[in-house]
Design a protein around this motif. Structure first.
Motif, PDB file in Angstrom:
ATOM      1  N   ASP A  91       0.861  -1.181   0.000  1.00 48.72           N
ATOM      2  CA  ASP A  91       0.000   0.000   0.000  1.00 48.72           C
ATOM      3  C   ASP A  91       0.900   1.234   0.000  1.00 48.72           C
ATOM      4  N   TRP A  92       1.095   1.799  -1.177  1.00 51.26           N
ATOM      5  CA  TRP A  92       2.015   2.935  -1.314  1.00 51.26           C
ATOM      6  C   TRP A  92       1.445   4.219  -0.704  1.00 51.26           C
ATOM      7  N   SER A  93       0.161   4.247  -0.479  1.00 51.30           N
ATOM      8  CA  SER A  93      -0.483   5.488  -0.042  1.00 51.30           C
ATOM      9  C   SER A  93      -0.288   5.785   1.434  1.00 51.30           C
ATOM     10  N   ALA A  94       0.112   4.807   2.214  1.00 52.19           N
ATOM     11  CA  ALA A  94       0.214   5.029   3.659  1.00 52.19           C
ATOM     12  C   ALA A  94       1.507   4.448   4.218  1.00 52.19           C
ATOM     13  N   PRO A  95       2.644   5.013   3.862  1.00 55.38           N
ATOM     14  CA  PRO A  95       3.906   4.503   4.411  1.00 55.38           C
ATOM     15  C   PRO A  95       3.998   4.752   5.920  1.00 55.38           C
ATOM     16  N   ARG A  96       4.489   3.760   6.631  1.00 53.97           N
ATOM     17  CA  ARG A  96       4.635   3.883   8.081  1.00 53.97           C
ATOM     18  C   ARG A  96       5.928   4.623   8.421  1.00 53.97           C
ATOM     19  N   PRO A  97       5.994   5.199   9.597  1.00 58.99           N
ATOM     20  CA  PRO A  97       7.282   5.745  10.055  1.00 58.99           C
ATOM     21  C   PRO A  97       8.288   4.605  10.217  1.00 58.99           C
ATOM     22  N   LEU A  98       9.527   4.893   9.948  1.00 64.67           N
ATOM     23  CA  LEU A  98      10.563   3.866  10.024  1.00 64.67           C
ATOM     24  C   LEU A  98      10.632   3.240  11.412  1.00 64.67           C
ATOM     25  N   ARG A  99      10.484   4.059  12.448  1.00 65.66           N
ATOM     26  CA  ARG A  99      10.611   3.536  13.811  1.00 65.66           C
ATOM     27  C   ARG A  99       9.539   2.498  14.138  1.00 65.66           C
ATOM     28  N   SER A 100       8.390   2.577  13.430  1.00 62.89           N
ATOM     29  CA  SER A 100       7.308   1.637  13.731  1.00 62.89           C
ATOM     30  C   SER A 100       7.545   0.260  13.135  1.00 62.89           C
ATOM     31  N   VAL A 101       8.431   0.137  12.182  1.00 57.43           N
ATOM     32  CA  VAL A 101       8.689  -1.166  11.543  1.00 57.43           C
ATOM     33  C   VAL A 101      10.104  -1.657  11.804  1.00 57.43           C
ATOM     34  N   LEU A 102      10.867  -0.912  12.578  1.00 61.81           N
ATOM     35  CA  LEU A 102      12.281  -1.257  12.751  1.00 61.81           C
ATOM     36  C   LEU A 102      12.454  -2.639  13.366  1.00 61.81           C
ATOM     37  N   ASP A 103      11.690  -2.931  14.413  1.00 56.67           N
ATOM     38  CA  ASP A 103      11.820  -4.252  15.049  1.00 56.67           C
ATOM     39  C   ASP A 103      11.447  -5.370  14.079  1.00 56.67           C
ATOM     40  N   LEU A 159      10.921  -1.301   2.155  1.00 52.01           N
ATOM     41  CA  LEU A 159       9.741  -2.049   1.756  1.00 52.01           C
ATOM     42  C   LEU A 159       8.792  -2.287   2.928  1.00 52.01           C
ATOM     43  N   ASP A 160       9.323  -2.534   4.114  1.00 50.73           N
ATOM     44  CA  ASP A 160       8.462  -2.818   5.250  1.00 50.73           C
ATOM     45  C   ASP A 160       7.561  -1.635   5.605  1.00 50.73           C
ATOM     46  N   ARG A 161       7.960  -0.457   5.243  1.00 46.52           N
ATOM     47  CA  ARG A 161       7.140   0.721   5.537  1.00 46.52           C
ATOM     48  C   ARG A 161       5.843   0.730   4.738  1.00 46.52           C
ATOM     49  N   VAL A 162       5.820   0.051   3.596  1.00 46.72           N
ATOM     50  CA  VAL A 162       4.628   0.103   2.728  1.00 46.72           C
ATOM     51  C   VAL A 162       3.942  -1.243   2.571  1.00 46.72           C
ATOM     52  N   LEU A 163       4.491  -2.294   3.115  1.00 47.66           N
ATOM     53  CA  LEU A 163       3.830  -3.591   3.044  1.00 47.66           C
ATOM     54  C   LEU A 163       2.602  -3.605   3.945  1.00 47.66           C
ATOM     55  N   VAL A 164       1.523  -4.144   3.422  1.00 45.65           N
ATOM     56  CA  VAL A 164       0.312  -4.277   4.232  1.00 45.65           C
ATOM     57  C   VAL A 164       0.580  -5.204   5.416  1.00 45.65           C
ATOM     58  N   GLU A 165       1.283  -6.301   5.163  1.00 41.29           N
ATOM     59  CA  GLU A 165       1.679  -7.222   6.224  1.00 41.29           C
ATOM     60  C   GLU A 165       3.170  -7.514   6.096  1.00 41.29           C
ATOM     61  N   PRO A 166       4.002  -6.768   6.837  1.00 43.41           N
ATOM     62  CA  PRO A 166       5.446  -6.963   6.702  1.00 43.41           C
ATOM     63  C   PRO A 166       5.947  -8.258   7.333  1.00 43.41           C
ATOM     64  N   ARG A 167       5.117  -8.885   8.154  1.00 42.19           N
ATOM     65  CA  ARG A 167       5.556 -10.134   8.796  1.00 42.19           C
ATOM     66  C   ARG A 167       5.344 -11.299   7.826  1.00 42.19           C
ATOM     67  N   ASP A 168       6.255 -11.422   6.884  1.00 41.79           N
ATOM     68  CA  ASP A 168       6.170 -12.476   5.873  1.00 41.79           C
ATOM     69  C   ASP A 168       6.963 -13.693   6.317  1.00 41.79           C
ATOM     70  N   GLY A 169       7.218 -14.591   5.375  1.00 42.73           N
ATOM     71  CA  GLY A 169       7.930 -15.811   5.714  1.00 42.73           C
ATOM     72  C   GLY A 169       9.310 -15.572   6.283  1.00 42.73           C
ATOM     73  N   ALA A 170      10.047 -14.581   5.741  1.00 36.47           N
ATOM     74  CA  ALA A 170      11.373 -14.279   6.270  1.00 36.47           C
ATOM     75  C   ALA A 170      11.280 -13.817   7.718  1.00 36.47           C
ATOM     76  N   TRP A 171      10.246 -13.008   8.023  1.00 39.78           N
ATOM     77  CA  TRP A 171      10.068 -12.558   9.405  1.00 39.78           C
ATOM     78  C   TRP A 171       9.780 -13.748  10.313  1.00 39.78           C
TER      79      TRP A 171
END
Length: 463
Positions: A91-103, A159-171
């Protein structure tokens, strides 16, 4: 089994891949081949330093990937706009702040780095990776490894800032290794299967890049039209080179922004067995293997020597079959790879049959080898080789069925395509009807399995 009634849709389901993606990649590849062949003249005209020789080395073969891959990526993004598709999971329209996806990103990087280290360890264990043509692949991967490991950091964070679900298989794999958070076992298996495909086939494909590219660049075109055997062999080498180059781009660019990610890798053990016995080091078809059908045979040119009309007819048929084989790979664009589901392809040669590559490849082998003719004039040799090549073809039929089983369980569009081909496919329809006569079935229904549960996937992989 779940049975879906036969469908007779009037139109073929749309393809997830534009036909133009592969075609612009082919154009870029042919441009680079032309430059490499004409390099002595180019160097002379521009006064460039260095030897006046064609560019046929391994570096030129690798650079060909850039010439074919760049236009494919450009077309996908600028024309097809694949990065805007919901199937990317972005979802390119709502990128998250970097700090929210860092972990999340750190956990994912741990999973990726551990995966790559595991692949490197398997490379170290496999003796076949350190001899012959595989040496080039190992040298190239060793050179690329630092860039891959370091380049993953900004890519994952971005990429994690714009992924709808960043917790994929690698995560999930990283979470399993770190042990701080809950993870899904089925996601871990999905991740490991996908990277097993990439690790195995990337090494193999890279290893055969230089040989095919050099053969085409260095090919002597003089007098080809006076020699049907040379003409057909030269054209066939070119087709196989195109196949390898375009396929290699597909293996490398399994990226979500290109909508070319591996959505699932085949969860069925039979699919893996059927595929792997066709490739080294597990290959059974050559070098005296169980399915080697070449014993006491001579190829077509030997049998038809002195009959120019037959040589032209037979050679042209082989060129057409390898052209179909290459076309099947080109049609995938950025999405070619074995044992994976990366979207549904319904155009190009896939408009005529569900498995044009397997069909054309096997027909090619029958035309080249003529296994029913033995140089020893022994009926035993002739029967043995004919039956053995028939078994090879059966292996590819097995591969096709395991792939269909995988895709039928994954995507409703593929189920619609499968049913449409059974009713309307120029080649598939008569073959389906023949199959119904052989097995005594009158109903043209399409059968497909349910999507396997996570427990079934795990058991199949562990088996």
């Amino acid at each position: 089994m779940i049975e879906t009634p036969a469908r007779s849709a009037s139109s073929r389901p749309p393809s997830d891949v534009s036909a133009w993606v592969g075609l612009v990649g082919l154009a870029g590849l042919l441009l680079w081949v032309a430059i490499c062949r004409a390099w002595p003249q180019i160097g002379e005209a521009l006064g460039l330093p260095g030897p006046r020789a064609r560019l046929s080395g391994s570096s030129a073969a690798v650079l060909a990937l850039v010439f074919s891959g760049t236009p494919m990526v450009a077309w996908s993004l600028l024309v097809d706009k694949v990065h805007r598709r919901a199937s990317t999971g972005i979802d390119w329209s709502a990128p998250r702040p970097l700090r929210s996806v860092l972990d999340v990103s750190i956990t994912k990087l741990a999973g990726l780095w551990a995966t790559w280290a595991l692949i490197a360890f398997v490379y170290c264990l496999g003796r076949w990776y350190w001899r012959g043509q595989y040496l080039f692949a190992m040298d190239l991967l060793e050179t690329a490894a630092p860039f891959l490991f370091l380049g993953a950091i900004p890519y994952v964070l971005w990429l994690d800032r714009v992924l709808v679900e960043p917790r994929d298989g690698a995560w999930h794999f990283g979470a399993m290794l770190i042990g701080r958070e809950a993870y899904a076992t089925e996601q871990v298996w999905h991740h490991l299967r996908a990277w097993t495909v990439k690790g195995f086939f990337c090494a193999f494909m890279i290893s055969i890049l230089p040989g095919g590219f050099a053969a085409v660049v260095e090919a002597d075109w003089s007098g080809l039209w006076a020699n049907p055997v040379r003409w057909s062999n030269t054209a066939i080498e070119a087709m196989f080179m195109i196949d390898v180059q375009i396929a290699m781009v597909g293996y490398l660019l399994t990226m979500k922004p290109l909508d070319a990610q591996i959505r699932t890798a085949n969860p069925y053990l039979a699919g893996w067995v059927a595929a792997l016995i066709c490739y080294p080091p597990f290959v059974l078809m050559g070098g005296g293997g169980v399915l080697d059908y070449h014993q006491n045979t001579a190829e077509w040119a030997w049998w038809f020597d002195g009959h120019p009309a037959l040589l032209w007819i037979w050679g042209t048929a082989q060129v057409l079959l390898t052209a179909i084989y290459a076309w099947a790979t080109i049609a995938f664009g950025l999405r070619f790879s074995n044992l994976t589901y990366r979207g549904v392809l319904t155009n190009g040669p896939y408009a005529f049959t569900r498995h044009p590559a397997y069909l054309s490849k096997n027909l090619f082998w029958w035309l080249v080898t003529l296994p029913f003719l033995a140089t020893t004039h022994s009926k035993v040799d002739a029967v043995r080789n004919t039956v053995t090549l028939a078994l090879v073809s059966a292996v590819y039929f097995w591969r096709a069925k395991t792939e269909e089983r995988h895709l039928l369980g994954e995507d409703a569009k593929y189920r619609a395509y499968h049913a449409w081909m059974a009713e309307h496919g120029l080649i598939t329809r008569p073959l389906a009807r023949l199959g119904q006569l052989v097995v005594g079935r009158s109903a043209p229904g399409v059968h497909h399995p349910p999507t396997p549960s996570s427990e079934e996937e795990g058991e199949q992989v562990r088996a």
